[in-house]
Design a protein around this motif. Structure first.
Motif, PDB file in Angstrom:
ATOM      1  N   VAL A 158      78.814   3.600  36.224  1.00 20.04           N
ATOM      2  CA  VAL A 158      78.511   4.733  35.353  1.00 20.04           C
ATOM      3  C   VAL A 158      78.804   6.019  36.121  1.00 20.04           C
ATOM      4  CG1 VAL A 158      76.076   4.604  36.034  1.00 20.04           C
ATOM      5  CG2 VAL A 158      76.720   5.929  34.027  1.00 20.04           C
ATOM      6  N   ALA A 159      79.539   6.914  35.482  1.00 21.50           N
ATOM      7  CA  ALA A 159      79.802   8.246  36.031  1.00 21.50           C
ATOM      8  C   ALA A 159      78.963   9.230  35.233  1.00 21.50           C
ATOM      9  CB  ALA A 159      81.283   8.591  35.930  1.00 21.50           C
ATOM     10  N   GLY A 160      78.274  10.114  35.935  1.00 21.38           N
ATOM     11  CA  GLY A 160      77.363  11.024  35.245  1.00 21.38           C
ATOM     12  C   GLY A 160      77.466  12.443  35.754  1.00 21.38           C
ATOM     13  N   ALA A 161      77.034  13.363  34.900  1.00 22.38           N
ATOM     14  CA  ALA A 161      76.974  14.784  35.250  1.00 22.38           C
ATOM     15  C   ALA A 161      75.633  15.330  34.771  1.00 22.38           C
ATOM     16  CB  ALA A 161      78.124  15.557  34.619  1.00 22.38           C
ATOM     17  N   LEU A 162      74.919  16.002  35.646  1.00 19.20           N
ATOM     18  CA  LEU A 162      73.605  16.570  35.354  1.00 19.20           C
ATOM     19  C   LEU A 162      73.700  18.089  35.384  1.00 19.20           C
ATOM     20  CD1 LEU A 162      70.476  16.277  35.014  1.00 19.20           C
ATOM     21  CD2 LEU A 162      70.351  16.265  37.518  1.00 19.20           C
ATOM     22  N   CYS A 163      73.401  18.729  34.259  1.00 16.45           N
ATOM     23  CA  CYS A 163      73.473  20.194  34.188  1.00 16.45           C
ATOM     24  C   CYS A 163      72.319  20.809  34.981  1.00 16.45           C
ATOM     25  CB  CYS A 163      73.415  20.652  32.735  1.00 16.45           C
ATOM     26  SG  CYS A 163      73.590  22.445  32.539  1.00 16.45           S
ATOM     27  N   ALA A 164      72.636  21.755  35.847  1.00 13.01           N
ATOM     28  CA  ALA A 164      71.630  22.343  36.736  1.00 13.01           C
ATOM     29  C   ALA A 164      70.615  23.186  35.983  1.00 13.01           C
ATOM     30  CB  ALA A 164      72.312  23.186  37.807  1.00 13.01           C
ATOM     31  N   THR A 165      71.001  23.780  34.841  1.00 11.42           N
ATOM     32  CA  THR A 165      70.103  24.683  34.121  1.00 11.42           C
ATOM     33  C   THR A 165      69.337  23.985  33.000  1.00 11.42           C
ATOM     34  OG1 THR A 165      72.006  25.370  32.788  1.00 11.42           O
ATOM     35  CG2 THR A 165      71.412  26.757  34.660  1.00 11.42           C
ATOM     36  N   THR A 166      69.989  23.112  32.254  1.00 13.47           N
ATOM     37  CA  THR A 166      69.344  22.476  31.098  1.00 13.47           C
ATOM     38  C   THR A 166      68.830  21.069  31.385  1.00 13.47           C
ATOM     39  OG1 THR A 166      71.422  21.530  30.261  1.00 13.47           O
ATOM     40  CG2 THR A 166      70.860  23.774  29.576  1.00 13.47           C
ATOM     41  N   GLY A 167      69.355  20.421  32.424  1.00  9.74           N
ATOM     42  CA  GLY A 167      68.953  19.047  32.719  1.00  9.74           C
ATOM     43  C   GLY A 167      69.614  18.014  31.825  1.00  9.74           C
ATOM     44  N   LYS A 168      70.550  18.431  30.974  1.00  7.03           N
ATOM     45  CA  LYS A 168      71.224  17.480  30.092  1.00  7.03           C
ATOM     46  C   LYS A 168      72.156  16.582  30.891  1.00  7.03           C
ATOM     47  CE  LYS A 168      70.978  20.211  25.855  1.00  7.03           C
ATOM     48  NZ  LYS A 168      71.747  20.887  24.769  1.00  7.03           N
ATOM     49  N   VAL A 169      72.214  15.317  30.470  1.00  9.93           N
ATOM     50  CA  VAL A 169      72.983  14.310  31.190  1.00  9.93           C
ATOM     51  C   VAL A 169      74.177  13.887  30.341  1.00  9.93           C
ATOM     52  CG1 VAL A 169      72.926  12.034  32.264  1.00  9.93           C
ATOM     53  CG2 VAL A 169      70.897  13.506  32.345  1.00  9.93           C
ATOM     54  N   THR A 170      75.353  13.871  30.955  1.00  7.79           N
ATOM     55  CA  THR A 170      76.572  13.371  30.316  1.00  7.79           C
ATOM     56  C   THR A 170      77.064  12.184  31.127  1.00  7.79           C
ATOM     57  OG1 THR A 170      77.148  15.628  29.657  1.00  7.79           O
ATOM     58  CG2 THR A 170      78.887  13.970  29.522  1.00  7.79           C
ATOM     59  N   VAL A 171      77.333  11.043  30.465  1.00 10.50           N
ATOM     60  CA  VAL A 171      77.727   9.833  31.190  1.00 10.50           C
ATOM     61  C   VAL A 171      78.923   9.174  30.536  1.00 10.50           C
ATOM     62  CG1 VAL A 171      75.430   9.350  32.137  1.00 10.50           C
ATOM     63  CG2 VAL A 171      76.054   8.448  29.895  1.00 10.50           C
ATOM     64  N   ARG A 172      79.662   8.421  31.349  1.00 13.95           N
ATOM     65  CA  ARG A 172      80.738   7.557  30.891  1.00 13.95           C
ATOM     66  C   ARG A 172      80.673   6.257  31.697  1.00 13.95           C
ATOM     67  NH1 ARG A 172      80.472  10.127  27.193  1.00 13.95           N
ATOM     68  NH2 ARG A 172      82.058  11.170  25.937  1.00 13.95           N
ATOM     69  N   TYR A 173      81.085   5.164  31.072  1.00 10.65           N
ATOM     70  CA  TYR A 173      80.964   3.840  31.689  1.00 10.65           C
ATOM     71  C   TYR A 173      82.340   3.227  31.889  1.00 10.65           C
ATOM     72  CZ  TYR A 173      76.160   4.445  30.060  1.00 10.65           C
ATOM     73  OH  TYR A 173      74.907   4.936  29.823  1.00 10.65           O
ATOM     74  N   GLY A 174      82.444   2.361  32.900  1.00 13.44           N
ATOM     75  CA  GLY A 174      83.706   1.677  33.162  1.00 13.44           C
ATOM     76  C   GLY A 174      83.488   0.442  33.996  1.00 13.44           C
ATOM     77  N   ASP A 175      84.475  -0.457  33.979  1.00 11.60           N
ATOM     78  CA  ASP A 175      84.352  -1.692  34.762  1.00 11.60           C
ATOM     79  C   ASP A 175      84.940  -1.560  36.159  1.00 11.60           C
ATOM     80  OD1 ASP A 175      86.981  -1.530  34.070  1.00 11.60           O
ATOM     81  OD2 ASP A 175      87.026  -3.369  32.871  1.00 11.60           O
ATOM     82  N   SER A 176      85.410  -0.361  36.508  1.00 12.23           N
ATOM     83  CA  SER A 176      85.881  -0.105  37.872  1.00 12.23           C
ATOM     84  C   SER A 176      85.607   1.350  38.216  1.00 12.23           C
ATOM     85  CB  SER A 176      87.377  -0.415  38.009  1.00 12.23           C
ATOM     86  OG  SER A 176      88.139   0.458  37.199  1.00 12.23           O
ATOM     87  N   LYS A 177      85.335   1.590  39.473  1.00 13.72           N
ATOM     88  CA  LYS A 177      85.062   2.955  39.931  1.00 13.72           C
ATOM     89  C   LYS A 177      86.383   3.564  40.387  1.00 13.72           C
ATOM     90  CE  LYS A 177      81.325   3.545  42.458  1.00 13.72           C
ATOM     91  NZ  LYS A 177      80.429   3.694  43.641  1.00 13.72           N
ATOM     92  N   CYS A 178      87.108   4.111  39.439  1.00 10.42           N
ATOM     93  CA  CYS A 178      88.456   4.596  39.716  1.00 10.42           C
ATOM     94  C   CYS A 178      88.598   6.030  39.202  1.00 10.42           C
ATOM     95  CB  CYS A 178      89.491   3.683  39.052  1.00 10.42           C
ATOM     96  SG  CYS A 178      89.311   3.593  37.254  1.00 10.42           S
ATOM     97  N   SER A 179      89.783   6.594  39.444  1.00  6.50           N
ATOM     98  CA  SER A 179      90.050   7.966  38.994  1.00  6.50           C
ATOM     99  C   SER A 179      89.962   8.076  37.481  1.00  6.50           C
ATOM    100  CB  SER A 179      91.430   8.413  39.476  1.00  6.50           C
ATOM    101  OG  SER A 179      91.515   8.367  40.885  1.00  6.50           O
ATOM    102  N   GLY A 180      90.345   6.999  36.771  1.00  9.41           N
ATOM    103  CA  GLY A 180      90.276   7.024  35.310  1.00  9.41           C
ATOM    104  C   GLY A 180      88.867   7.238  34.802  1.00  9.41           C
TER     105      GLY A 180
END
Length: 287
Positions: A159-181
């Motif tokens: 799982v690749a995630g991004a946490l907003c520093a001001t709002t705390g909102k989380v954005t995620v994406r999933y994949g079967d390999s930890k790659c650039s894609g």
């Protein structure tokens, strides 16, 4: 009679002389607290002992040898708790200087200071989801250790995630390999979510997929993204690490899912309830 014989064999004629009467003087509490607080900041090796960690018995011996006062190890443990000293796992730290550490930390602090709706700052990272459960502490009867079934052959998802520093909102994406894609999929999701932003600042580590040719080419076509790389060996700078810890503590540690698909359902449910993070809802959320 045996006591007198032991005193004679230990100290000769001096051992037969009467010592001071009454209770022995004890170290005053203030001096004892100061001594203990200073003691735990050192290692037994500093006192020429072979142990690498303190035990209450060894602390009692050092106090007796240097302060001439006998305190039972159980009393030492009680006093340590009273003085706010706890027994816990140490933090591993590499004795390597991170290049440009101060400048990188200053850049991150400056970005956080000016974070806004049009200039969001996001902490970005990836986490592994293992079918083999991570083993952790749990409540159980004394002498009856809980059993956590494992599938034997491990399978992984990411799982690749991004946490907003001001709002705390989380954005995620999933994949079967930890790659650039996987990382670029996350960047595309951030571009859609923060379409109003003039500049999107990412705080991330030095993992290879964050600097690959494919990633650099995508970032070159989208100049609104600015990458601030955290100093090497400083994972605590990235706040999303706390989200991954909460995820593992809540979902993947000691889990009993038989399939990776069921485990991913639980992970996705957690990340939905955890946003905004930290909010505390995930700890008591029902299935």
């Amino acid at each position: 009679m045996n006591r007198w014989r032991q005193r004679f064999f230990a100290d000769g004629l001096d051992g037969l002389r009467n010592g001071a009467t009454g209770r022995r003087r004890r170290l005053c509490r203030d001096k004892l607290s100061t001594f203990l607080l200073a003691l735990v900041e050192t290692s037994p090796r500093d006192w020429n002992y072979q142990r690498s960690r303190w035990s209450s018995e060894l602390m009692a011996k050092v106090i007796h040898d240097h302060a001439r006062d006998f305190i039972h190890p159980s009393t030492i443990r009680r006093l340590l708790r009273e003085f706010g000293i706890v027994y816990r796992r140490a933090c591993p730290t590499l004795c390597i200087k991170a290049p440009d550490k101060e400048q990188k930390l200053a850049d991150i602090a400056e970005a956080l200071k000016h974070a806004s709706t049009t200039h969001p700052v996001l902490f970005v990272d990836e986490a592994d989801i293992d079918l083999n459960p991570r083993i952790g502490a749990d409540w159980m009867r004394r002498g009856a250790q809980k059993r956590v079934p494992t599938p034997g052959q491990n399978r992984k998802h990411y799982v690749a995630g991004a946490l907003c520093a001001t709002t705390g909102k989380v954005t995620v994406r999933y994949g079967d390999s930890k790659c650039s894609g996987l990382f670029i999929d996350l960047l595309k999701a951030l571009k859609r979510r923060y379409r109003e932003a003039e500049r999107i600042t990412l705080v991330l580590d030095n993992y290879i997929i964050h600097k690959s040719r494919e990633t650099c080419a995508w970032l070159a076509r989208h100049p609104q993204f600015v990458c601030l790389f955290q100093p090497a060996y400083h994972p605590w700078v990235n706040r999303i690490e706390r989200l991954w810890k909460a995820m593992h503590d809540t979902v993947t540690r000691n889990h009993q899912h038989r399939s990776l698909a069921n485990l991913l359902v639980a992970v996705k449910r957690f990340l939905r309830t955890a946003s905004p993070f930290p909010g505390g809802r995930h700890a008591m959320a029902k299935v």
